[in-house]
Design a protein around this motif. Structure first.
Motif, PDB file in Angstrom:
ATOM      1  N   CYS A 185      41.994  -0.837  40.221  1.00 53.44           N
ATOM      2  CA  CYS A 185      41.587  -1.112  38.846  1.00 53.44           C
ATOM      3  C   CYS A 185      41.851  -2.556  38.419  1.00 53.44           C
ATOM      4  O   CYS A 185      42.832  -3.173  38.831  1.00 53.44           O
ATOM      5  N   LYS A 186      40.961  -3.064  37.586  1.00 54.04           N
ATOM      6  CA  LYS A 186      41.147  -4.364  36.944  1.00 54.04           C
ATOM      7  C   LYS A 186      41.621  -4.116  35.513  1.00 54.04           C
ATOM      8  O   LYS A 186      40.959  -3.413  34.748  1.00 54.04           O
ATOM      9  N   PHE A 187      42.767  -4.687  35.156  1.00 51.38           N
ATOM     10  CA  PHE A 187      43.309  -4.538  33.810  1.00 51.38           C
ATOM     11  C   PHE A 187      43.239  -5.876  33.079  1.00 51.38           C
ATOM     12  O   PHE A 187      43.790  -6.878  33.550  1.00 51.38           O
ATOM     13  N   THR A 188      42.562  -5.883  31.943  1.00 48.92           N
ATOM     14  CA  THR A 188      42.530  -7.055  31.062  1.00 48.92           C
ATOM     15  C   THR A 188      43.324  -6.709  29.815  1.00 48.92           C
ATOM     16  O   THR A 188      43.037  -5.713  29.145  1.00 48.92           O
ATOM     17  N   VAL A 189      44.342  -7.501  29.534  1.00 49.97           N
ATOM     18  CA  VAL A 189      45.259  -7.221  28.429  1.00 49.97           C
ATOM     19  C   VAL A 189      44.967  -8.178  27.284  1.00 49.97           C
ATOM     20  O   VAL A 189      45.148  -9.394  27.402  1.00 49.97           O
ATOM     21  N   MET A 190      44.480  -7.632  26.174  1.00 53.49           N
ATOM     22  CA  MET A 190      44.164  -8.460  25.009  1.00 53.49           C
ATOM     23  C   MET A 190      45.439  -8.773  24.242  1.00 53.49           C
ATOM     24  O   MET A 190      46.080  -7.880  23.675  1.00 53.49           O
ATOM     25  N   CYS A 191      45.773 -10.046  24.214  1.00 56.62           N
ATOM     26  CA  CYS A 191      47.043 -10.452  23.622  1.00 56.62           C
ATOM     27  C   CYS A 191      46.949 -11.893  23.139  1.00 56.62           C
ATOM     28  O   CYS A 191      46.536 -12.779  23.899  1.00 56.62           O
ATOM     29  N   ASP A 192      47.340 -12.137  21.893  1.00 54.58           N
ATOM     30  CA  ASP A 192      47.283 -13.487  21.347  1.00 54.58           C
ATOM     31  C   ASP A 192      48.652 -14.030  20.958  1.00 54.58           C
ATOM     32  O   ASP A 192      48.746 -15.057  20.294  1.00 54.58           O
ATOM     33  N   VAL A 193      49.725 -13.347  21.375  1.00 53.09           N
ATOM     34  CA  VAL A 193      51.059 -13.893  21.149  1.00 53.09           C
ATOM     35  C   VAL A 193      51.582 -14.449  22.464  1.00 53.09           C
ATOM     36  O   VAL A 193      51.188 -14.014  23.539  1.00 53.09           O
ATOM     37  N   THR A 194      52.455 -15.432  22.368  1.00 55.93           N
ATOM     38  CA  THR A 194      52.951 -16.115  23.567  1.00 55.93           C
ATOM     39  C   THR A 194      54.447 -15.906  23.770  1.00 55.93           C
ATOM     40  O   THR A 194      55.074 -16.614  24.545  1.00 55.93           O
ATOM     41  N   ASN A 195      55.009 -14.920  23.098  1.00 60.03           N
ATOM     42  CA  ASN A 195      56.449 -14.705  23.163  1.00 60.03           C
ATOM     43  C   ASN A 195      56.916 -14.290  24.555  1.00 60.03           C
ATOM     44  O   ASN A 195      56.281 -13.474  25.210  1.00 60.03           O
TER      45      ASN A 195
END
Length: 381
Positions: A185-195
């Protein structure tokens, strides 16, 4: 003249679909012979699944999972085609699912998110995009991975349940029984924080408070998160304090990257890819976008920024209709947005603006198209 309408929702008042309807009505009034296209967009936060499904004519599938307090809940995710799905971790493990009096990230789990992923794998989907905003958890994602067959063991070799208070007890991570379909599987993780995972800017100290953790509980959870970090470094030779986004969603970002080989990507960029935004730009003369409130935050992974950047790359002007403009709103001009028009047309209480959001938006749309028509007349003079 061809328009493309691609606005974010105005939270609590207008959906992305409704803004497109109002823009279409206004455009027809001012430009009777215009052509137009519309597309529902979101930035990877709440409503992302619905937005992508609306734009792609996908369908939703419901299932029963364990909620953040281990209760049985019904959640859903979206099917785009025979291989791709999109989901939001908040649908299974989100903060709104926890009653105010029960908010305590020591006891909440991301297990239900893992159950959603497992369901998609079982049904044959191998391209999974998952938005990880709005979590109720601070479990480092161990609940999610446990639902997929991973084991987190204490010093007696006993398997831990998978919540925040378990992090301090981890002594070994065992992936021998991890769902083998994960490797396909290919997992794309939508995330806009850089913590990062730990530290003053990490998962616990940045987001723990809003999830119900007192300063004392945060200190306790941080010790556990540091232990988790150290075990990962020891077993997988990865320092999650050096990887931006590892602390997202109470550390779920770490689990998806380390154990599922997920790739973190901007939420709006993922959404624009999923809905084939660049294809919709073909033959378009101008794009109308927008959001409820525009300020300095709008240039950090929000819809207007993403739409503007893509329009700029294709040399297509983009303009915006917004509910309000705050400090730093004009920063968006550097990202392909040429001008902004607000819906509010006079001094009024916020309650009035919200109550009359539809009429105010339609009025702003009419003003926008009248300005565009005037500009066209000037260019012909």
């Amino acid at each position: 003249m061809k328009f493309l309408f691609a606005s974010d929702s105005f939270k609590g008042t207008l959906s992305s679909q409704k803004t497109a309807e109002l823009l279409t009505k206004a455009a027809r009034e001012i430009f009777p012979d215009c052509r137009y296209d519309s597309i529902v967009v979101a930035d990877g936060g709440e409503g992302t699944t619905d937005a992508v499904l609306a734009a792609t004519n996908g369908q939703k599938i419901s299932l029963q999972v364990h909620g953040p307090l281990w209760e049985d809940i019904t959640c859903s995710y979206g099917i785009l085609d025979q291989n791709r799905v999109v989901m939001e971790m908040a649908a299974a493990s989100g903060l709104p699912l926890v009653p105010k009096e029960k908010k305590d990230p020591r006891y909440t789990t991301s297990y239900g998110t893992g159950e959603m992923i497992a369901d998609a794998l079982k049904r044959g989907y191998r391209d999974i995009s998952i938005a990880i905003g709005g979590s109720a958890t601070n479990d480092g994602g161990i609940g999610c991975i446990r639902a997929l067959g991973g084991k987190f063991l204490d010093d007696c070799g006993q398997e831990l349940k998978g919540c925040g208070e378990d992090l301090i007890k981890i002594r070994k991570i065992d992936l021998t029984e991890l769902n083998p379909l994960v490797k396909e599987c290919k997992f794309t993780v939508m995330c806009d924080v850089t913590n990062p995972l730990c530290g003053k800017d990490g998962a616990t100290y940045t987001f723990g408070g809003q999830k119900g953790a007192t300063p004392e509980i945060q200190k306790e959870l941080e010790v556990g998160m540091c232990n988790y970090r150290d075990i990962i470094k020891q077993q997988f030779n990865l320092d999650m304090d050096t990887i931006p986004g590892a602390g997202a969603a109470g550390g779920l970002g770490t689990a998806l990257m380390v154990f599922l080989n997920g790739t973190l990507k901007s939420g709006i960029e993922t959404v624009l890819d999923l809905v084939d935004f660049d294809e919709h730009l073909k033959d378009v003369d101008i794009v109308v976008t927008g959001e409820g409130a525009t300020d300095w935050q709008s240039v950090f992974g929000k819809v207007m920024q993403g739409v503007g950047v893509h329009c700029k790359a294709h040399h297509i002007p983009a303009v915006a209709i917004v509910g309000s403009m705050g400090k730093g709103a004009e920063d968006i001009y550097a990202y392909g947005i040429e001008s902004i028009i607000t819906t509010v047309n006079g001094i009024m209480p916020l309650s009035d603006a919200l109550e009359h959001a539809e009429d105010l938006y339609l009025g702003a749309a009419r003003r926008l198209f009248k300005l565009l028509k005037a500009g066209m007349q000037i260019s012909k003079a």
